[in-house]
Write an enzyme that holds these catalytic residues in place. Sequence first.
Site, PDB file in Angstrom:
ATOM      1  CB  CYS A 164     -79.346 -27.906  57.880  1.00 24.91           C
ATOM      2  SG  CYS A 164     -79.154 -29.687  57.736  1.00 24.91           S
ATOM      3  CG  ASP A 219     -83.933 -30.183  50.682  1.00 27.03           C
ATOM      4  OD1 ASP A 219     -83.553 -31.369  50.839  1.00 27.03           O
ATOM      5  OD2 ASP A 219     -83.790 -29.303  51.538  1.00 27.03           O
ATOM      6  CG  HIS A 251     -80.193 -29.414  52.244  1.00 25.84           C
ATOM      7  ND1 HIS A 251     -81.407 -29.481  52.896  1.00 25.84           N
ATOM      8  CD2 HIS A 251     -79.253 -29.536  53.210  1.00 25.84           C
ATOM      9  CE1 HIS A 251     -81.208 -29.647  54.189  1.00 25.84           C
ATOM     10  NE2 HIS A 251     -79.905 -29.681  54.400  1.00 25.84           N
TER      11      HIS A 251
END
Length: 283
Positions: A164, A219, A251
């Site tokens: 992330c 995403d 994601h």
Amino acid sequence: MPRPRSTPCPFNAPTRYRRSRGDGRYRAGPGPPARLPADPKERPHHDRARNRRGHPDGRAHPGVLLYQDAFGLRPHLRDMADRLAAAGYTVLVPNLYYRNGRAPVVELPELIDIEQGEQLFALLGPLLATLTPEVTARDADAFLAWFAESPLVQDGPVGLTGYCRGAFLALRTAASHPDRIAAAAGFHGGNLATDAPDSPHLGAHRITAELYFGHADQDPSMPPEQVDRLAEALTAAGVRFRAEVYEGSLHGYTQRDTTRYDAAGDSRHWDALLDLLHRALPA
């Protein structure tokens, strides 16, 4: 039935620490929680911001810096660090929110429901805002200094892996410390190649490490145009890299304690990560 579209996920959060060998450092494990100084800004690189995982044999091994996702330090990240340690690495997992307190800075449920996480993301937003380029550069200096000084780490460059927002930081660190980074991987990273003047892809010309990216499918924080822009920048700079979109993995697919976890994507991530590290930093 159509797959749900991925929505952007902020960052990562919890774990308790115990003092180790009287050296002032703290390691993940049972015991009373450690506390940061009353004013964390006075000691922005305090050892308690760090979670170290060493190989069971206690000898020096290549170092790997693991950058958290939005939710911060927690048992799942400790498990990931342990898996890397078992593969032959000394792993450092920093609490990037240490200026705001010890982990968990934000209390997390056992299973993080990202689709219903508006309230949680509202709490994480201000924490993410503190991670400016200047702050994260100073932190990277301190984390890499720890590797250089630790008897548990072999001399030489280290590896990076990030998830992330951590993928964003891994790319930025590879560019800001090219002489210290041999390999860097990023998984379900977001905003890696935007139009912003400080977008991390703009540092591609400084990177000497080998890179790998496992992009999430559908995403919004890393749409196809950003995937292409990142690849173009790395290619133009002559960087050795491989980038793949993990079809069907949204994601957050590596994070077992969230509703976005995808076992197939996670397994693929481990294969790619360990292949990169074993090639660039033989354990």
